[in-house]
Enzyme design. Structure first.
Site, short mmCIF file in Angstrom:
data_model
loop_
_atom_site.label_atom_id
_atom_site.label_comp_id
_atom_site.label_asym_id
_atom_site.label_seq_id
_atom_site.Cartn_x
_atom_site.Cartn_y
_atom_site.Cartn_z
N THR A 252 1.07 -1.21 -0.12
CA THR A 252 0.26 0.14 -0.04
C THR A 252 0.89 1.33 -0.05
O THR A 252 2.07 1.03 0.43
CB THR A 252 -1.02 0.16 1.27
OG1 THR A 252 -1.90 -0.86 0.92
CG2 THR A 252 -1.52 1.44 1.60
N VAL B 259 -12.79 -4.75 0.23
CA VAL B 259 -12.50 -3.65 0.41
C VAL B 259 -11.66 -3.82 1.84
O VAL B 259 -12.30 -4.15 2.61
CB VAL B 259 -13.59 -2.47 0.53
CG1 VAL B 259 -13.05 -1.19 0.91
CG2 VAL B 259 -14.55 -2.57 -0.88
N GLY B 260 -10.43 -3.08 1.71
CA GLY B 260 -9.52 -3.24 2.58
C GLY B 260 -9.72 -2.14 3.76
O GLY B 260 -10.71 -1.28 3.45
N1 ASP Z 1 -4.18 -2.43 4.11
C1 ASP Z 1 -4.05 -3.13 2.66
C2 ASP Z 1 -5.31 -3.67 2.51
O1 ASP Z 1 -5.63 -4.49 3.19
C3 ASP Z 1 -2.96 -4.01 2.05
C4 ASP Z 1 -1.62 -3.63 2.56
O2 ASP Z 1 -1.42 -2.50 3.11
O3 ASP Z 1 -0.61 -4.12 2.44
O4 ASP Z 1 -6.09 -3.67 1.31
#
Ligand code: ASP
Length: 326
Positions: free
Chosen positions: A180, A209-210
């Site tokens: 991210t 959705v994250g």
């Molecule tokens: N937090 C992001 C998600 O869950 C992924 C990440 O940061 O590695 O979509």
């Protein structure tokens, strides 16, 4: 990390966290990550040095990271289990808690500009899917074909993850799973802002959705406490309201930024299986960059203009010092 003088500015960025191992990294790749982080720091720094707002600085820094295919956001985003890219992004202005977010998009060249358009040009906070794309088109945002966002590395990561799933194995390689990008800043006027953008997690379900676009989870900013951008296992960040929890520990429990950010990342997220980290800037210009995994691509710049970046569990490396010793 110490706080800055009253009218100094500060910007921190991240390019994802996870199991980032030295023995899996080539010197060239490592240098490319540092370069990518520095480009983002520089994009935001020049805005802040000119007296610009934290909001414009975090937007510029995240755009630079979205444009760099090494990072999982914009160009170079990961793929869903159906072989599509679905991007999430959010931005928040600490002055008045204005916020904008989008989810599940593939089209706008810079998803963070889509989030910002939602914040500034709509009556809403969160737009998703086809209607969000229509809104972005109506706002005149630049669009790209799927080929622009494609990278062989992300495509291969999807194939490997799917093959492992078929064989009944779980993909333990977190660097392949997620990533991210994000930025947090305090400007010379003392205002805070946060921005986060992501492709999510490799082989996620279509429609998943994250935490990144969820205000209070992966993205948070209010001038009285802090600005936060998270990266890691999004489901856990959402369940623990990670960003807002850090702000609450400062507001209601009188914790410092560093104490609050560490408490959430180490004592809440980690035991729950929430591998990852956050970057955070406090109202007083303090910075915290805690993570509970082996590495987080991260960087900081202040008014002195020195670009400091790091990848592993190590102190930040000053670019000037590195250039001299090279
Ligand atoms: N937090 C992001 C998600 O869950 C992924 C990440 O940061 O590695 O979509």
């Amino acid at each position: 990390m110490s706080s800055s003088s009253h009218n100094d500015f500060v910007l921190a960025v991240h390019g994802g966290a996870g199991t980032i191992l030295r023995n899996k990294m080539t010197p060239e790749r490592e240098a490319a990550y540092h370069r990518g982080l520095r480009a983002a720091l520089e994009a935001g720094r020049s805005v802040l040095a000119d007296g610009g707002t934290a909001l414009d600085a975090v937007t510029a820094a995240v755009m630079a990271l979205e444009n760099e295919p090494l990072f999982n956001a914009g160009r170079g985003a990961v793929y869903t289990s159906a072989g599509k890219q679905e991007m999430d992004a959010a931005v928040m202005d600490g002055r008045d808690r204005a916020a904008g977010a989008v989810a599940g998009l593939c089209g706008p060249r810079n998803p963070i500009l889509a989030a910002r358009a939602v914040m500034e040009k709509s009556d809403h906070v969160f737009l998703i899917g086809e209607s969000a794309l229509e809104f972005c088109r109506a706002q005149g945002l630049a669009f790209e074909d799927p080929s622009y966002f494609f990278t062989e590395q992300r495509w291969n990561a999807l194939q490997e993850t799917l093959a492992m799933r078929k064989a009944g194995a779980d993909d333990q390689d977190e660097s392949r799973k997620h990533g991210t990008v994000g930025a947090v800043a305090r400007d010379r006027h003392g205002s805070l802002a946060a921005a986060t953008s992501t492709g999510g997690m490799t082989a996620k379900s279509p429609g998943r959705v994250g935490d990144s676009p969820v205000i209070g989870a992966g993205t948070w900013a209010d001038n009285e406490t802090c600005a936060v951008s998270g990266t890691g296992h999004g489901e856990i960040f959402i369940r623990y309201a990670a960003g807002h929890e850090i702000a609450s520990l400062m507001r209601y429990a009188g914790r410092s930024l560093d104490e609050a950010a560490r408490a959430v990342v180490m004592d809440m997220l980690a035991p729950a299986g929430g591998s990852g980290g956050v970057i955070a800037v406090g109202h007083d210009g303090s910075v915290a960059l805690p993570f509970n995994c082996s590495g987080m691509y991260r960087g900081v710049v202040r008014g002195d203009g020195v670009l400091r970046t790091a990848i592993y569990d190590e102190p930040l490396i000053e670019y000037r010092a590195k250039a001299q010793s090279a």
